[in-house]
Motif scaffolding. Structure first.
Motif, PDB file in Angstrom:
ATOM      1  N   SER A 250       5.455 -11.881  -1.890  1.00 29.70           N
ATOM      2  CA  SER A 250       5.208 -12.771  -0.753  1.00 29.70           C
ATOM      3  C   SER A 250       4.548 -14.073  -1.226  1.00 29.70           C
ATOM      4  O   SER A 250       5.073 -14.734  -2.104  1.00 29.70           O
ATOM      5  CB  SER A 250       4.353 -12.068   0.301  1.00 29.70           C
ATOM      6  N   ALA A 251       3.383 -14.394  -0.686  1.00 32.02           N
ATOM      7  CA  ALA A 251       2.721 -15.663  -1.016  1.00 32.02           C
ATOM      8  C   ALA A 251       2.243 -15.723  -2.458  1.00 32.02           C
ATOM      9  O   ALA A 251       1.930 -16.808  -2.970  1.00 32.02           O
ATOM     10  CB  ALA A 251       1.544 -15.887  -0.075  1.00 32.02           C
ATOM     11  N   ASP A 252       2.204 -14.576  -3.135  1.00 31.96           N
ATOM     12  CA  ASP A 252       1.756 -14.547  -4.530  1.00 31.96           C
ATOM     13  C   ASP A 252       2.905 -14.717  -5.520  1.00 31.96           C
ATOM     14  O   ASP A 252       2.727 -14.509  -6.727  1.00 31.96           O
ATOM     15  CB  ASP A 252       1.022 -13.231  -4.813  1.00 31.96           C
ATOM     16  N   GLY A 253       4.082 -15.079  -5.024  1.00 28.54           N
ATOM     17  CA  GLY A 253       5.196 -15.357  -5.921  1.00 28.54           C
ATOM     18  C   GLY A 253       5.972 -14.128  -6.316  1.00 28.54           C
ATOM     19  O   GLY A 253       6.129 -13.187  -5.531  1.00 28.54           O
ATOM     20  N   ALA A 254       6.453 -14.100  -7.537  1.00 28.22           N
ATOM     21  CA  ALA A 254       7.286 -12.989  -8.004  1.00 28.22           C
ATOM     22  C   ALA A 254       7.190 -12.860  -9.511  1.00 28.22           C
ATOM     23  O   ALA A 254       6.805 -13.804 -10.209  1.00 28.22           O
ATOM     24  CB  ALA A 254       8.744 -13.212  -7.593  1.00 28.22           C
ATOM     25  N   ILE A 255       7.540 -11.679  -9.987  1.00 26.82           N
ATOM     26  CA  ILE A 255       7.579 -11.445 -11.424  1.00 26.82           C
ATOM     27  C   ILE A 255       8.912 -10.819 -11.807  1.00 26.82           C
ATOM     28  O   ILE A 255       9.621 -10.258 -10.965  1.00 26.82           O
ATOM     29  CB  ILE A 255       6.429 -10.519 -11.894  1.00 26.82           C
TER      30      ILE A 255
END
Length: 332
Positions: A250-255
């Motif tokens: 979500s708001a913390d991006g992706a890996i």
């Protein structure tokens, strides 16, 4: 020798028409709905909930079909396999898919149940609460598959939601066999924690048997799959078992993790989150587009973030702008 594929991605998923309406928390409470979740409902519940909803709009949806819409918008060649009924919503779905240039040749089911629909209530904070009547989509038979079509796609993309009904599950297993025998890649999206709870052993078996090349999940789903109450612990438990793991936060991006190497991307900024429906679907679209176009992992992640940001800025799970032009502008 493996021949060059005609399609970049072929997806198998639920053929669903989304029925979307704005709602407040009070309505969710009255209807006993879990905010932000997804529940399967029967025909009677679909009728009563639809009656309780405010003015709605109908938009063709379905997780895998949404991903293909994003892929097509990014210039990829795509095909879809999914079951509709021979009714009005079935015609709407087929028209919308084909209008985007996506090949869709699955014959409509001539009898009951009707085409699937997902009743989506969107609260002012942008959270979507989904209630899905699977209808005809859960009766996709293995006989509907065209093995030559599967062999003609570089990537077979499977939707976890469709693993629940028996017939589509058998169809997807057959599709995996066809794709692997042709030397094609198989991508799988876990879809939702409730799906994982019902089919965790199946999904882990597919992973352990080397049947999945690219696994998509969000933070809650990867923890559910690993049964570890820690994001980092869950990623570590699954990453070594699959060639490429992609997890959105979500708001913390992706890996993404490939061969032990980890890549990360921040979420793209948006002025206002209007509706999170389809965010994961479009992230997968951007990422897969990058991979089919020969981009590196970091660029593919960024493409996913750009597509996801576009989709949460408006109602509905289909892009409303030229994704190809937007991505080119954002990537510079």
């Amino acid at each position: 020798m493996t021949t060059a594929p005609r399609f970049d991605v072929l997806a198998i998923g639920n053929a669903i028409v989304d029925v979307m309406a704005a709602a407040d928390d009070a309505l969710l409470a009255r209807e006993g709905l879990h905010k932000g979740g997804m529940a399967l409902i029967d025909a009677e519940r679909a009728t009563s909930l639809y009656a309780a909803m405010g003015p709605a709009q109908e938009i063709s949806g379905g997780s895998a079909a949404n991903t293909l819409a994003g892929l097509a918008g990014l210039g990829c060649t795509c095909a879809f396999v999914g079951q509709v009924a021979d009714d009005q919503l079935g015609e709407v779905f087929a028209h919308d898919v084909r209008a985007m240039g996506i090949s869709f040749t699955t014959a409509a089911r001539p009898s009951e149940p009707p085409t699937a629909r997902c009743l989506i209530l969107v609260t002012p904070d942008g959270q979507r609460t989904m209630n899905t009547f699977l209808g005809a989509s859960q009766f996709l038979p293995a006989s509907a598959l065209d093995a030559s079509l599967i062999r003609d796609a570089a990537i077979l993309y499977l939707e976890g939601y469709l693993w629940d009904p028996e017939e589509p599950r058998a169809a997807m297993r057959a599709a995996i066999d066809a794709a692997r025998s042709a030397g094609r890649k198989v991508a799988f999206t876990l879809s939702d924690a409730f799906v994982i709870d019902r089919h965790r052993s199946d999904f882990l078996d597919l992973i352990d048997q080397g049947q999945i090349d690219i696994l998509f999940a969000n933070d809650a789903e990867i923890q559910s799959l690993a049964q570890i109450d820690s994001f980092e612990g869950a990623v570590a438990a699954i990453a070594d078992k699959v060639p490429l793991l992609v997890v959105t936060r979500s708001a913390d991006g992706a890996i993404a993790v490939r061969n032990g190497e980890r890549f990360e991307v921040a979420a793209e900024p948006v002025d206002k989150v209007v509706d999170t429906t389809g965010a994961g679907d479009l992230f997968a679209a951007g990422f897969l587009a990058g991979q089919t176009q020969g981009k590196d992992i970091e660029t593919s992640l960024r493409m996913g973030a750009i597509a996801a940001a576009e989709i949460i800025s408006h109602f509905g799970a289909r892009p409303t702008v030229d994704l190809k032009a937007l991505t080119a502008q954002k990537l510079g």
